[in-house]
Design a protein around this motif. Structure first.
Motif, mmCIF file in Angstrom:
data_model
loop_
_atom_site.group_PDB
_atom_site.id
_atom_site.type_symbol
_atom_site.label_atom_id
_atom_site.label_comp_id
_atom_site.label_asym_id
_atom_site.label_seq_id
_atom_site.Cartn_x
_atom_site.Cartn_y
_atom_site.Cartn_z
ATOM 1 N N ILE A 5 1.173 20.571 21.425
ATOM 2 C CA ILE A 5 -0.032 21.323 21.078
ATOM 3 C C ILE A 5 0.131 21.810 19.638
ATOM 4 N N LEU A 6 -0.899 21.610 18.822
ATOM 5 C CA LEU A 6 -0.876 22.151 17.461
ATOM 6 C C LEU A 6 -1.619 23.479 17.438
ATOM 7 N N GLY A 7 -0.981 24.518 16.870
ATOM 8 C CA GLY A 7 -1.638 25.819 16.759
ATOM 9 C C GLY A 7 -0.703 26.966 17.095
ATOM 10 N N ALA A 8 -1.188 28.186 16.859
ATOM 11 C CA ALA A 8 -0.297 29.350 17.024
ATOM 12 C C ALA A 8 -0.980 30.542 17.672
ATOM 13 N N GLY A 9 -2.170 30.344 18.232
ATOM 14 C CA GLY A 9 -2.932 31.502 18.715
ATOM 15 C C GLY A 9 -3.032 31.644 20.223
ATOM 16 N N LEU A 28 7.026 20.241 26.961
ATOM 17 C CA LEU A 28 5.891 20.775 26.215
ATOM 18 C C LEU A 28 6.377 21.389 24.906
ATOM 19 N N PHE A 29 5.727 20.999 23.816
ATOM 20 C CA PHE A 29 6.059 21.512 22.484
ATOM 21 C C PHE A 29 4.815 22.147 21.869
ATOM 22 N N VAL A 30 5.020 23.220 21.105
ATOM 23 C CA VAL A 30 3.906 23.851 20.398
ATOM 24 C C VAL A 30 4.319 24.053 18.940
ATOM 25 N N ALA A 31 3.441 23.620 18.028
ATOM 26 C CA ALA A 31 3.751 23.758 16.604
ATOM 27 C C ALA A 31 2.616 24.497 15.884
ATOM 28 N N PRO A 32 2.886 25.670 15.295
ATOM 29 C CA PRO A 32 4.175 26.374 15.287
ATOM 30 C C PRO A 32 4.381 27.288 16.501
ATOM 31 N N ILE A 40 7.470 29.541 27.409
ATOM 32 C CA ILE A 40 7.148 28.478 28.377
ATOM 33 C C ILE A 40 7.240 27.067 27.787
ATOM 34 N N ALA A 41 7.458 26.972 26.478
ATOM 35 C CA ALA A 41 7.520 25.664 25.816
ATOM 36 C C ALA A 41 8.529 25.737 24.681
ATOM 37 N N THR A 42 8.693 24.644 23.954
ATOM 38 C CA THR A 42 9.574 24.631 22.789
ATOM 39 C C THR A 42 8.717 24.740 21.534
ATOM 40 N N ASN A 43 8.896 25.811 20.785
ATOM 41 C CA ASN A 43 8.164 25.960 19.528
ATOM 42 C C ASN A 43 8.818 25.108 18.445
ATOM 43 N N LEU A 44 7.992 24.476 17.617
ATOM 44 C CA LEU A 44 8.485 23.702 16.480
ATOM 45 C C LEU A 44 7.955 24.361 15.213
ATOM 46 N N ASN A 45 8.828 24.633 14.284
ATOM 47 C CA ASN A 45 8.418 25.338 13.065
ATOM 48 C C ASN A 45 7.741 24.376 12.079
#
Length: 423
Positions: A5-9, A28-32, A40-45
């Protein structure tokens, strides 16, 4: 399935929370991402517009689907970037291609689209610095209040409504000549003021088929009674009590179907969410704006009401088999109340520690502007947290949202205490 998922909100945290419930999800990955998604997921900077870094992450993490949360990367062509890259072209992106994303990227483009496809909207004209005098003349021909909209993306702050003609002329000059909103106000749309009550309708399309998601109403103004400056949204309610079956029927026939068909006719490939901002004038819908992604904080009340497996639904969007999905919606009402930083939407401080999460009961807290530092959750934005609860009606749901937001705390925390006042 591995999903990014792209986004931070708050929108992205809600999508992550919902995807996490699917047995079809592997990683599941979320950037950032933010402090909520980190749990609940792995954040990517990685920034949402850093397409090369996104590509590297997609290939190294073996991502099989990308969901684009905010409008910026869509307007900047992230979907096209994938389609034009041999390594990425077979990875589905949920979100429209650049040409279709112009529906949000340019108010003028959106208005022309509506006119072309006979979609009801306010009368308007567009102006640039060269046609400033014509803009003044057009303002003189209107009755107040005067509605001025920066053509481009201005983070939800590019719309100004003024009651005084002289103020409106000065604002027009400030937007066009003094570049008040930067390049976003190189062109300004002036339109007639519509008096009514607003709501949002969300459509999910695979480019051929579509599903209409639950309706929602959000509260944009910072102050009680809808006063003060516009924000990104102070809370939301779904469904909208005044959206009767007859009124929804008008929305389908006059707005939803012509929009989806119009995208096809204009050859604007679209796989993703269409946010239709509407106003009910008398008993008729008129379109205020299109957004090319889910709204925030509306996502925090719309997505929790969906009973379907979201991975399955989005796979159907990717495969153009959305017609085979039977959308199941929770009949209860969901409400969300947004806790914001003191001073927002103007200057505010960041880095305030948030406490009270362990006290939350019968509600879900979605993170918007938060970050994790040394195990502590700190504020990192203007809109910080959204507290979502369910009830048999909006009053019951709001009661729970408010009971729970009171348990959360950070320095100078602020929230509106009157949501639903106009229902």
């Amino acid at each position: 399935m591995n999903i990014l998922i792209l986004g931070a909100g708050g929108r992205e945290h809600t999508l992550a929370w919902k995807l996490k419930q699917s047995p079809k999800l592997s990683n599941l990955f979320v950037a950032p991402g933010n402090a909520g998604t980190a749990a609940i997921a792995t954040n990517l900077n990685i920034g949402v517009n850093d397409f090369e870094a996104i590509k590297t992450a997609v290939l190294t993490k073996k991502i099989e689907m990308v969901i684009v949360g905010p409008e910026d990367p869509l307007v900047n062509g992230v979907h096209d970037f994938f389609l034009n890259d041999n390594d990425l072209k077979n990875i589905p992106v949920i979100g429209p291609q650049k040409a279709a994303a112009t529906l949000e990227g340019s108010k003028d483009f959106a208005k022309e689209f509506m006119m072309r496809h006979n979609i009801p909207t306010a009368a308007y004209e567009s102006f640039t610095a060269e046609s400033l005098e014509k803009g003044y003349t057009f303002l003189e021909s209107l009755n107040p209040p005067y509605v001025l909209k920066a053509d481009g993306l201005a983070a939800g702050k590019g719309v100004v409504i003024l009651n005084n003609l002289q103020d409106a002329k000065e604002e027009l000059k400030s937007m066009l000549v003094d570049a008040k909103f930067g390049t976003a106000s190189t062109t300004v749309v002036i339109e007639e003021f519509l008096d009514g009550i607003e709501l949002s309708v969300f459509v999910l399309t695979d480019g051929e088929n579509y599903k209409v998601l639950p309706t929602a109403k959000d509260y944009k103004r910072i102050g009680e009674g809808d006063t003060g400056l516009n924000t990104g949204g102070m809370g939301a309610i779904s469904p909208v009590p005044f959206a009767s079956e007859a009124f929804m029927d008008k929305i389908y026939k006059q707005v939803v179907i012509p929009t989806v068909e119009g995208l096809k006719k204009d050859n604007l490939p679209y796989k993703g969410f269409i946010f239709i901002g509407l106003i009910k004038v008398d008993d008729n819908p008129k379109v205020i704006e299109y957004n090319v992604r889910l709204g925030d904080p509306e996502t925090e009340v719309v997505i929790p009401r969906l009973k379907n497996d979201l991975v399955e639904v989005l796979q159907a969007v990717a495969n153009q088999t959305l017609n085979e999905i039977d959308l199941q919606v929770d009949e209860r009402t969901a409400t969300t109340v947004m806790a914001v930083s003191g001073g927002y939407p103007e200057a505010y401080e960041k880095g305030k520690e948030i406490t009270g999460f362990e006290m939350i009961k019968d509600a879900t807290v979605f993170h918007a502007g938060t970050t994790l530092v040394d195990g502590k959750v700190l504020t990192s934005g203007g809109r910080v947290l959204a507290v979502t609860a369910f009830g048999s009606d909006f009053k019951e749901a709001l009661k729970l949202s408010y009971q729970n937001i009171e348990k959360l705390n950070f320095e100078k925390m602020n929230y509106r205490k009157d949501l639903g006042f106009d229902l």
